[in-house]
Design a protein around this motif. Structure first.
Motif, PDB file in Angstrom:
ATOM      1  N   GLY A 164      16.951  75.712  -0.855  1.00 20.34           N
ATOM      2  CA  GLY A 164      16.902  77.161  -1.080  1.00 20.34           C
ATOM      3  C   GLY A 164      16.407  77.479  -2.474  1.00 20.34           C
ATOM      4  O   GLY A 164      16.986  78.301  -3.180  1.00 20.34           O
TER       5      GLY A 164
ATOM      6  N   ILE B 277      23.079  82.173   2.944  1.00 22.40           N
ATOM      7  CA  ILE B 277      22.823  83.573   3.282  1.00 22.40           C
ATOM      8  C   ILE B 277      24.148  84.328   3.310  1.00 22.40           C
ATOM      9  O   ILE B 277      25.212  83.735   3.462  1.00 22.40           O
TER      10      ILE B 277
ATOM     11  N   THR C 115      20.670  88.469  -8.061  1.00 21.24           N
ATOM     12  CA  THR C 115      19.530  87.926  -7.303  1.00 21.24           C
ATOM     13  C   THR C 115      19.259  88.895  -6.146  1.00 21.24           C
ATOM     14  O   THR C 115      19.957  89.903  -6.006  1.00 21.24           O
ATOM     15  N   ASP C 116      18.302  88.541  -5.289  1.00 25.76           N
ATOM     16  CA  ASP C 116      17.997  89.392  -4.128  1.00 25.76           C
ATOM     17  C   ASP C 116      18.864  89.053  -2.919  1.00 25.76           C
ATOM     18  O   ASP C 116      18.573  89.477  -1.801  1.00 25.76           O
ATOM     19  N   PHE C 117      19.914  88.290  -3.147  1.00 28.21           N
ATOM     20  CA  PHE C 117      20.784  87.808  -2.068  1.00 28.21           C
ATOM     21  C   PHE C 117      21.383  88.942  -1.237  1.00 28.21           C
ATOM     22  O   PHE C 117      21.405  88.892  -0.013  1.00 28.21           O
TER      23      PHE C 117
ATOM     24  N   GLY D 142      30.866  83.990  -9.342  1.00 28.38           N
ATOM     25  CA  GLY D 142      31.067  85.381  -8.954  1.00 28.38           C
ATOM     26  C   GLY D 142      29.700  85.985  -8.653  1.00 28.38           C
ATOM     27  O   GLY D 142      28.722  85.262  -8.433  1.00 28.38           O
ATOM     28  N   THR D 143      29.613  87.306  -8.671  1.00 27.05           N
ATOM     29  CA  THR D 143      28.357  87.969  -8.298  1.00 27.05           C
ATOM     30  C   THR D 143      27.222  87.616  -9.269  1.00 27.05           C
ATOM     31  O   THR D 143      27.376  87.741 -10.485  1.00 27.05           O
ATOM     32  N   VAL D 144      26.098  87.190  -8.695  1.00 26.65           N
ATOM     33  CA  VAL D 144      24.929  86.799  -9.491  1.00 26.65           C
ATOM     34  C   VAL D 144      23.794  87.772  -9.191  1.00 26.65           C
ATOM     35  O   VAL D 144      23.587  88.147  -8.021  1.00 26.65           O
TER      36      VAL D 144
ATOM     37  N   ILE E 177      26.833  74.690  -3.840  1.00 28.29           N
ATOM     38  CA  ILE E 177      27.005  76.031  -4.397  1.00 28.29           C
ATOM     39  C   ILE E 177      27.834  76.842  -3.406  1.00 28.29           C
ATOM     40  O   ILE E 177      27.329  77.307  -2.381  1.00 28.29           O
ATOM     41  N   SER E 178      29.119  76.955  -3.727  1.00 29.07           N
ATOM     42  CA  SER E 178      30.019  77.783  -2.926  1.00 29.07           C
ATOM     43  C   SER E 178      30.030  79.165  -3.557  1.00 29.07           C
ATOM     44  O   SER E 178      28.979  79.713  -3.916  1.00 29.07           O
TER      45      SER E 178
ATOM     46  N   TYR F 263      31.338  85.434   5.690  1.00 28.99           N
ATOM     47  CA  TYR F 263      30.810  84.759   4.494  1.00 28.99           C
ATOM     48  C   TYR F 263      31.925  83.986   3.795  1.00 28.99           C
ATOM     49  O   TYR F 263      31.745  82.811   3.436  1.00 28.99           O
TER      50      TYR F 263
ATOM     51  N   ARG G  17      13.059  77.984   3.644  1.00 31.29           N
ATOM     52  CA  ARG G  17      12.428  78.247   4.944  1.00 31.29           C
ATOM     53  C   ARG G  17      11.045  78.849   4.750  1.00 31.29           C
ATOM     54  O   ARG G  17      10.163  78.670   5.561  1.00 31.29           O
TER      55      ARG G  17
ATOM     56  N   ALA H  75      11.570  73.723   4.871  1.00 30.74           N
ATOM     57  CA  ALA H  75      12.555  73.123   5.786  1.00 30.74           C
ATOM     58  C   ALA H  75      13.671  74.119   6.001  1.00 30.74           C
ATOM     59  O   ALA H  75      14.081  74.815   5.073  1.00 30.74           O
TER      60      ALA H  75
ATOM     61  N   ILE I 193      19.090  81.641  -7.469  1.00 30.04           N
ATOM     62  CA  ILE I 193      19.871  80.596  -8.127  1.00 30.04           C
ATOM     63  C   ILE I 193      19.212  79.224  -7.961  1.00 30.04           C
ATOM     64  O   ILE I 193      19.130  78.435  -8.906  1.00 30.04           O
TER      65      ILE I 193
ATOM     66  N   SER J  53      13.262  78.632  -3.429  1.00 29.63           N
ATOM     67  CA  SER J  53      12.075  79.481  -3.602  1.00 29.63           C
ATOM     68  C   SER J  53      12.354  80.638  -4.551  1.00 29.63           C
ATOM     69  O   SER J  53      11.429  81.230  -5.100  1.00 29.63           O
ATOM     70  N   ARG J  54      13.633  80.980  -4.754  1.00 30.59           N
ATOM     71  CA  ARG J  54      13.949  82.128  -5.604  1.00 30.59           C
ATOM     72  C   ARG J  54      15.418  82.023  -6.055  1.00 30.59           C
ATOM     73  O   ARG J  54      16.133  81.089  -5.675  1.00 30.59           O
TER      74      ARG J  54
END
Ligand code: NAD
Length: 240
Positions: free
Chosen positions: A17, A97, A194-196, A190-192, A144-145, A159, A42, A66, A22, A19-20
């Motif tokens: 994961g 995700i 990103t575009d997550f 905690g909250t990061v 990465i939990s 989640y 992906r 992948a 974390i 591509s962007r």
């Protein structure tokens, strides 16, 4: 680390994961520390853009699209990394995700997507990489939990279940593998920023940054071989 010091010279890292967000920050950090880095995600287009940017920094990169939920993709990925860069010393299971909302309002498909990516994906990639680490009696596996794997919150049901489960898997993998010199750890941010997810109602200026997570990973992979930190809880100084 002083300028010019490359503590991971000669090592190979695989970051899922990447591509962007974390994953990309972790890949960049490990590469700057001297590792040759394999990236997967992906999305082939996003992956190639990340690979190009990291190569521009002088980092040796192998990138292969992948889907970590598919065993055939994972096995092909690990074969590709070995052929291109060599045996894997550091695996960072980062791909993940989030779909949020009360669990009773989400679908069976939501459950499968989240659990397959955040939990089964870690099982599949770790299973593909562990045998060579066992043979070489060395390696790091970093999962990465999330603090969502420690704390319940409204709308977090599926989640949280995936990240809670990931901490269980991480702890058991650590016990299975420590005798072989393989150190398995979890990072729970905690909250990061990103575009997550939209992170509604949070102040982005106060959130953790992807580099903060990369810093924790850098710390874990540079510990002396006789010990390991099994779980890192990462919080911003100011509550977002
Ligand atoms: P992101 O959405 O920006 O990036 C996720 C990456 O994972 C992308 O590269 C995506 O292509 C990849 N990915 C998703 N499903 C995949 C699959 N099936 N196979 C391969 N790659 C896949 O998210 P992020 O914020 O960078 O999150 C990275 C990890 O950190 C996730 O595991 C997430 O749960 C965890 N995390 C995020 C936050 C946060 O607030 N952003 C907080 C704690 C933990």
């Amino acid at each position: 680390m002083t300028a010019g010091e490359k503590p991971l010279d000669g090592q190979v890292a695989l970051v899922t994961g990447a591509s962007r967000g974390i994953g990309r920050a972790i890949a960049a950090r490990l590469g700057r520390m001297g590792a040759r880095v394999a990236l997967c995600s992906r999305n082939a287009q996003g992956l190639e853009a990340a690979a190009t940017a990291l190569r521009r920094e002088g980092i040796e990169i192998f990138a292969q699209a992948a889907d970590v939920t598919r065993a055939a993709d994972v096995d092909a990925l690990v074969r590709g990394v070995r052929a291109a860069l060599g045996e894997i010393d550091i695996l960072v299971n980062n791909a993940g995700i989030g779909i949020f909302g009360p669990a009773h309002e989400l679908s069976e498909q939501d459950w499968d997507r989240i659990l397959d990516t955040n939990l089964k994906g870690v099982f599949l990639v770790s299973r593909a990489v562990a045998p060579e680490m066992i043979r070489r009696r060395t390696g790091h596996i970093i999962n990465i939990s999330s603090l969502a794997g420690k704390n319940a919150f409204a709308g977090g049901g599926i989640y949280c279940a995936s990240k809670w489960g990931l901490l269980g898997l991480t702890g058991c993998m650590a016990e299975d593998l420590r005798g072989y010199g393989i150190r398995v750890s979890a990072v729970c941010p905690g909250t990061v920023e990103t575009d997550f997810s939209p992170h509604a109602g949070k102040d982005s200026k106060k959130m953790l940054q992807p580099d903060d997570v990369a810093h924790a990973v850098a710390m874990l992979v540079t510990q002396a071989p006789q010990s390991f930190i099994s779980e890192v809880h990462l919080r911003p100084t100011q509550k977002p």
